[in-house]
Design an enzyme around this catalytic site. Structure first.
Site: not given
Length: 517
Positions: A25-26, A28, A68, A276
């Site tokens: 992303g921008s 990074e 990002h 569970h």
């Protein structure tokens, strides 16, 4: 003085990082300038996190992930939660907007970045100064690798990478903690005094490189039957070994029934126990002594109270088992072995898994996420090697398809990913990463056209119909071929062996859409 980027690269090298998993992303981009190792791209951050998790678990090294800011980190959270439950050492870096515009609520800014991934990380920080980024990364690796291991998170503003800073000190760390000798002696006394003791092993022992061999040595010396703890997410013990007794279910009454013959229980690397559904009555058979040995304090602090004769010992579980093997007298094994079944030739999960077991290459690794097939898998597909099985401890779907790619990157043997159709669809775009990386993985989709685990479980709540579980119409062969992965569809018993042999013979990724009843 060096740049923050160069100092960070020095930190990565010190901790043995050899690739970066990410979806760029921008905010990074400056991190990627001059990247000294390969970039492994995923088409979704959940894929990125799953691949990194599989790689770290199979390689025994920490993995590095780059995301990002808020949106990208958000996409990763399901598999970040799984990494946390898997105790996987992953250092996550996330791009943040430039410091100078953070007061103006910028586009793609993260308002409270260090809070966002909690509580699924052990450590989370956005350093107050650019100069502190390398030191924060060094601490992040140390925390990630400290038992119990787990993911950590560092938010880094985009304008930090070019700033100048000093190289941080990077000491070599020895992070294993030996169990208290008095505690080990107490466990030895409990087992020696018992007439019919048993060993129960969980993921925490399998995560230790010596865990497999240490468990075999102790079990054979002391004649112990060995059970796999409920929902163990790794191989625990050779499942074709005569002293392997079977798998504990995640139901309290079933656990009590399975463990009823024993008067002493040693639980290693697992909680007591993972459930569970809600249950009633004792957590283990009344009158049986119980000891827990684990390097995870949560396993001991959560030890159910109110039962006489139970205690816990904190420390490296493999080292503890080695010490016990030295302390205990030899005893012959007189228990009952886990029995495999021989299902009839029909397009059902049990028979398909039996044929996978028969035709798999030597030393093949199984990565599993097929909830409705877990029981048949236990009965037909024995795991026989160390490092031979991976699944997710969290129960969250979408992990094992990308994890299989990461496992394949970390070792040389064929990886067989056994996936449900519902599970596979969570991260189906991971097949493109398998294509790009030429991952030596066979993706076997057990396609029953439904969220069958959910419909099967509905009886626990008195329901005979669950909405939203019909998955009819999915064509996994076409989905795979559209991402560059060769694929076949199989719907008849007569086609099965040939299709499996074809897939297992591939040196890169392949997929089988196996239509089962």
């Amino acid at each position: 003085m060096v740049t923050v980027r160069d100092a960070s690269f020095a930190v990565f090298a010190h901790y043995g990082v050899d690739r970066l998993f990410g979806n760029p992303g921008s905010t990074e981009l400056p991190m990627l300038k001059g990247l000294p190792f390969p970039y492994v791209m995923g088409l979704n951050e959940a894929v990125v996190m799953g691949m990194a998790d599989g790689y770290a678990r199979a390689s025994g090294k920490p993995a590095l992930v780059n995301l990002h800011s808020s949106a990208g980190t958000g996409h990763s959270l399901g598999n970040l939660f799984t990494a946390y439950r898997n105790n996987t050492p992953i250092v996550v870096t996330a791009g943040q907007q430039a410091r100078s515009i953070l007061p103006h609520d910028p586009f793609l800014g993260a308002e409270r970045p260090s809070e966002f991934p909690r509580p699924f990380v052990k450590y989370s920080i956005e350093p107050a100064r650019a100069e502190d980024v390398p030191l924060a990364l060094a601490r992040a690796f140390a925390v990630a690798l400290t038992p119990p291991m787990g993911p950590v998170f560092v938010s880094i503003p985009v304008d930090d990478w070019e700033r100048e800073c000093a190289l941080p000190l990077l000491p070599d760390l020895s992070l294993a903690t030996l169990p208290d000798p008095a505690g080990v002696q107490r466990i030895a006394g409990m087992l020696a005094d018992a007439k019919n003791p048993a060993l129960i092993i969980g993921t925490g022992l399998a995560n230790n490189p010596d865990g497999w061999d240490a468990a075999i040595a102790l079990a054979e010396k002391a004649g112990l039957p060995v059970w796999a703890a409920p929902y163990a997410a790794r191989e625990t013990f050779p499942e074709d070994h005569p002293q392997f007794a079977g798998f504990l279910a995640a139901w309290r009454d079933k656990i009590n029934s399975a463990l009823a013959p024993y008067d002493a229980l040693l639980v290693v690397g697992a909680p007591v126990f993972t459930y569970h559904v809600e249950g009633h009555g004792p957590h283990w058979p009344e009158g049986a002594a119980l000891a827990a040995l684990s390097e995870d304090p949560a396993h001991l602090s959560n030890l159910p109270g109110g039962t006489a004769g139970s205690f816990g010992v904190l420390g490296n579980p493999a080292a503890g088992l080695r010490q016990l093997a030295d302390l205990l007298p030899a005893r012959a094994f007189t228990g009952t072995s886990h029995q495999l079944i021989d299902p009839a030739p029909e397009m059902k999960a049990a028979y398909v898994l039996k044929r996978i077991a028969a035709l798999r290459p030597e030393n093949a690794v199984i990565v599993e996420e097929a909830p409705t097939a877990r029981g048949p898998e236990h009965d037909t597909l024995p795991i026989r090697r160390k490092g031979g099985f991976y699944t997710c401890a969290s129960g969250g779907l979408g992990y094992s398809l990308p994890a299989a790619i990461g496992v394949a990157m970390a070792q040389d043997d064929k990886v067989i990913a056994i996936l449900g159709d519902g599970s596979a669809m969570y991260t189906i775009q991971g097949l493109f990463s398998a294509f790009q990386e030429r991952a030596n993985a066979s993706f076997c989709i057990l396609n029953n056209s439904a969220y069958a685990a959910l419909t099967g479980f509905s009886g626990e709540f008195g329901m005979n119909h669950v909405p939203g579980c019909d998955l009819g119409g999915l064509d996994f062969a076409k989905l795979a071929e559209g991402q560059g992965v060769p694929a076949r569809s199989v719907s008849r018993v007569e086609e099965l062996d040939d299709a499996l042999a074809w897939s297992f013979a591939q040196t890169g990724p392949s997929l089988l859409d196996i239509r089962i009843a």
